[in-house]
Design a protein around this motif. Structure first.
Motif, PDB file in Angstrom:
ATOM      1  N   ASP A 124       0.836  -1.219   0.000  1.00 51.29           N
ATOM      2  CA  ASP A 124       0.000   0.000   0.000  1.00 51.29           C
ATOM      3  C   ASP A 124       0.868   1.266   0.000  1.00 51.29           C
ATOM      4  O   ASP A 124       0.381   2.347  -0.300  1.00 51.29           O
ATOM      5  CB  ASP A 124      -0.936   0.010   1.231  1.00 51.29           C
ATOM      6  CG  ASP A 124      -0.166  -0.161   2.535  1.00 51.29           C
ATOM      7  OD1 ASP A 124       0.439  -1.235   2.733  1.00 51.29           O
ATOM      8  OD2 ASP A 124      -0.140   0.782   3.347  1.00 51.29           O
ATOM      9  N   SER A 151       0.087  -6.492   1.268  1.00 52.72           N
ATOM     10  CA  SER A 151      -0.061  -5.404   2.230  1.00 52.72           C
ATOM     11  C   SER A 151      -0.790  -5.984   3.435  1.00 52.72           C
ATOM     12  O   SER A 151      -1.980  -6.313   3.330  1.00 52.72           O
ATOM     13  CB  SER A 151      -0.885  -4.262   1.627  1.00 52.72           C
ATOM     14  OG  SER A 151      -1.301  -3.404   2.675  1.00 52.72           O
ATOM     15  N   GLU A 154      -3.827  -4.041   4.221  1.00 52.31           N
ATOM     16  CA  GLU A 154      -5.028  -4.023   3.365  1.00 52.31           C
ATOM     17  C   GLU A 154      -5.541  -5.382   2.916  1.00 52.31           C
ATOM     18  O   GLU A 154      -6.704  -5.493   2.539  1.00 52.31           O
ATOM     19  CB  GLU A 154      -4.752  -3.149   2.124  1.00 52.31           C
ATOM     20  CG  GLU A 154      -4.613  -1.688   2.515  1.00 52.31           C
ATOM     21  CD  GLU A 154      -4.428  -0.759   1.319  1.00 52.31           C
ATOM     22  OE1 GLU A 154      -4.187  -1.261   0.204  1.00 52.31           O
ATOM     23  OE2 GLU A 154      -4.509   0.457   1.527  1.00 52.31           O
TER      24      GLU A 154
END
Ligand SMILES: Nc1nc2c(ncn2[C@@H]2O[C@H](COP(=O)(O)OP(=O)(O)OP(=O)(O)O)[C@@H](O)[C@H]2O)c(=O)[nH]1
Length: 204
Positions: A124, A151, A154
């Motif tokens: 990210d 990530s 995320e």
């Protein structure tokens, strides 16, 4: 039940605990205790087999070049080597760790690739990227291991998939090692029988 032992290795702050906690709890917490070695346990089922997963998340030391590896490198069946894509130093350290694994387990690696996944975390933060994805692929290719950018902040699915893939590889690796052991055991028994009875037959 099969035991599977994994070790997470990488620079301080690369996101090792975040990646692991994401896999174990599906959540991203943000801050993780980093002053002690931790051993996490999880039971899971893959391909209908019940597994007891142990994951070692060592506490990082401040000197990047210092080797904190000896124990986990001998102990683990598989490795997740994490770097931060926005930190070139962490990539160099990952390179170093892969070399140390090769050094310690080289003999085994000659027969079959050790299960290792190189992980470029903090995808990210690609606006602050210091390590190109291609560099990650090239390093993984050089060390004959899997590679994935993720990530922890995320993604859950990609992290879950990479753990599952690695665990499958470990299961194959353990089976291969056991077969090899059995084969070399039966070969030496055959040799022994041959030595004893072969010689006896000759003297009759
Ligand atoms: N933006 C972003 N931050 C992340 C990500 N993963 C981890 N972090 C942050 O990076 C910092 C370090 O994460 P940790 O998981 O503690 O890193 P570690 O490698 O376990 O660090 P040590 O335990 O000190 O070795 C924390 O502030 C996390 O919130 C990510 O995918 N994206």
């Amino acid at each position: 039940m099969n035991d599977i032992k994994l070790a997470l290795l990488g620079s301080e702050g690369a996101g090792k605990s975040a990646v692991l906690v994401r896999f174990l709890t599906k959540r991203f917490i943000g801050e993780y205790a980093s002053n002690a070695n931790s051993l996490y346990h999880k039971r899971l089922s893959i391909e209908g087999r019940l597994l007891h997963l142990e994951v070692f998340d060592p506490c990082s030391q401040s000197g990047e070049s210092k080797c904190i590896l000896e124990e986990p490198v001998e102990w683990a069946d598989g490795f997740i080597v994490v770097y931060n894509i926005s930190d070139q130093m962490s990539f160099l350290n990952a390179q170093n760790i892969l070399c140390q694994i090769k050094e310690a387990r080289g003999e085994e690696m000659d027969k079959m690739d050790i299960p290792i996944c190189l992980v470029g975390n903090k995808q990210d933060l690609c606006h602050a990227r210091q390590v190109f994805e291609e560099e990650g692929y090239a390093l993984a290719q050089e060390h004959r291991c899997h590679f994935q950018e993720v990530s922890a902040a995320e993604d859950y699915l990609e992290i879950s998939n990479l753990f599952t893939k690695l665990i499958r590889h470990v299961m194959d690796h353990l089976k291969y090692r056991a077969d090899l052991h059995r084969y070399s055991g039966s070969k030496s028994i055959a040799k022994l029988i041959n030595n004893v009875f072969g010689k006896r037959r000759k003297s009759v």
